[in-house]
Design a protein around this motif. Structure first.
Motif, mmCIF file in Angstrom:
data_model
loop_
_atom_site.group_PDB
_atom_site.id
_atom_site.type_symbol
_atom_site.label_atom_id
_atom_site.label_comp_id
_atom_site.label_asym_id
_atom_site.label_seq_id
_atom_site.Cartn_x
_atom_site.Cartn_y
_atom_site.Cartn_z
ATOM 1 N N TYR A 135 45.243 34.470 45.111
ATOM 2 C CA TYR A 135 44.460 35.487 45.793
ATOM 3 C C TYR A 135 44.209 35.001 47.211
ATOM 4 O O TYR A 135 43.699 33.886 47.420
ATOM 5 C CB TYR A 135 43.126 35.745 45.073
ATOM 6 N N GLY A 136 44.559 35.812 48.185
ATOM 7 C CA GLY A 136 44.414 35.391 49.571
ATOM 8 C C GLY A 136 45.232 34.142 49.834
ATOM 9 O O GLY A 136 46.417 34.069 49.485
ATOM 10 N N TYR A 161 34.388 31.406 49.626
ATOM 11 C CA TYR A 161 34.552 32.513 50.570
ATOM 12 C C TYR A 161 35.643 33.484 50.112
ATOM 13 O O TYR A 161 35.567 34.689 50.390
ATOM 14 C CB TYR A 161 34.825 31.977 51.973
ATOM 15 N N GLU A 162 36.627 32.985 49.379
ATOM 16 C CA GLU A 162 37.626 33.881 48.785
ATOM 17 C C GLU A 162 36.955 34.778 47.737
ATOM 18 O O GLU A 162 37.264 35.978 47.629
ATOM 19 C CB GLU A 162 38.754 33.078 48.144
ATOM 20 N N LYS A 212 35.069 37.545 49.464
ATOM 21 C CA LYS A 212 36.021 38.572 49.904
ATOM 22 C C LYS A 212 36.465 39.437 48.728
ATOM 23 O O LYS A 212 36.553 40.669 48.835
ATOM 24 C CB LYS A 212 37.232 37.904 50.549
ATOM 25 N N ALA A 213 36.741 38.796 47.599
ATOM 26 C CA ALA A 213 37.174 39.535 46.411
ATOM 27 C C ALA A 213 36.092 40.498 45.936
ATOM 28 O O ALA A 213 36.376 41.633 45.535
ATOM 29 C CB ALA A 213 37.542 38.558 45.296
ATOM 30 N N LYS A 214 34.841 40.055 45.998
ATOM 31 C CA LYS A 214 33.733 40.925 45.604
ATOM 32 C C LYS A 214 33.679 42.149 46.499
ATOM 33 O O LYS A 214 33.480 43.285 46.022
ATOM 34 C CB LYS A 214 32.416 40.143 45.683
ATOM 35 N N GLU A 215 33.893 41.961 47.778
ATOM 36 C CA GLU A 215 33.895 43.080 48.727
ATOM 37 C C GLU A 215 35.036 44.050 48.437
ATOM 38 O O GLU A 215 34.937 45.238 48.749
ATOM 39 C CB GLU A 215 34.003 42.548 50.154
ATOM 40 N N GLU A 216 36.121 43.546 47.843
ATOM 41 C CA GLU A 216 37.277 44.388 47.544
ATOM 42 C C GLU A 216 37.228 44.990 46.138
ATOM 43 O O GLU A 216 38.211 45.583 45.692
ATOM 44 C CB GLU A 216 38.553 43.570 47.714
#
Length: 245
Positions: A105-106, A177-178, A181-185
């Motif tokens: 992921y990322g 931090y990944e 970001k995943a939570k935001e997506e």
């Protein structure tokens, strides 16, 4: 998870983070330490340790050091590979439709990706809520819930509280931090701590050792990343998750 070929020994010294010198029945032996963290409050001269002999061909060392008894009497599993193994065993007993370890992921490899089907009733309810806010299309919800979980093993205990990390971990900060970001997506993102000792139910950021980890930890909580504590039972030859908080 359970080890085979367990052998008790006495810790002598740790020349570097990869190896240790121990005494087995009066004989000195160089063994591999399955934890690159400091473990300085655990691996002290005279400590009782437990080794496993995996029997891998062409090894430089016969044994892996996997457990140690702290001066307070508590037994610690210090195998850095054990947390992912026991979490996988735990997840496989749950109702996930898919469990995929080492998920890209990322710019990172997150320890676990999971999927779970959403009930039709819940799907329609959430879709109606979303429809009231925006037009449906690429942004409409999926009939599958997606989960990402990063796993950390905790081997540092102070006065009944677990702390992580016991050495600076830039990789650990990056993973947090990944997850944000995943939570935001739209993922269900979780940071899970496997507590590799009995009697400890909470893990706190070790800000004295790595302040940036503490900052990232608090940002993750504010962003809605779930913080999970897996409590464990440890014996000389076994590590098993007994609960989750």
């Amino acid at each position: 998870m359970k080890y085979s070929n367990i052998q008790k020994a006495t810790f002598i010294k740790r020349p570097n983070r990869f190896i240790a010198e121990v005494e087995i029945e009066g004989q000195k032996e160089i063994v591999h330490v399955k934890n690159t963290g400091r473990c300085k409050e655990l691996l002290i001269p005279g400590a009782e340790v437990w080794l496993t002999a995996p029997g891998t061909p062409d090894r430089k060392t016969k044994y892996d050091l996997v457990a140690v008894r702290k001066s307070n009497g508590i037994l610690f599993n210090i195998d850095s590979q054990a947390p992912n193994k026991v979490v996988k065993e735990w997840l496989e007993k749950k109702d996930y439709d898919l469990i995929k370890p080492e998920y890209t992921y990322g710019d990172s490899r997150i320890d676990f990706y999971m999927e779970k089907a959403v009930s039709r009733e819940r799907y329609l309810k959430e879709d109606r809520i979303l429809a009231g806010k925006q037009s449906l299309g690429e942004n409409s919800i999926s009939e599958k819930e997606r989960f990402l979980m990063e796993v950390k093993g905790c081997t540092l205990e102070v006065d009944g509280i677990g702390y992580f990390p016991d050495a600076p971990t830039e990789r650990g900060v990056k993973h947090i931090y990944e997850l944000i970001k995943a939570k935001e997506e739209g993922y269900n993102a979780a940071l899970a701590f496997v507590i590799q000792m009995d009697g400890v139910k909470e893990v706190r950021p070790n800000i004295e050792t790595h302040p940036e980890f503490g900052i990232a930890f608090e940002e993750a909580k504010k962003a809605g990343v779930k913080i999970i504590f897996y409590t464990c039972h440890v014996t000389s030859d076994e590590l098993v998750i007994v609960g989750m908080t």
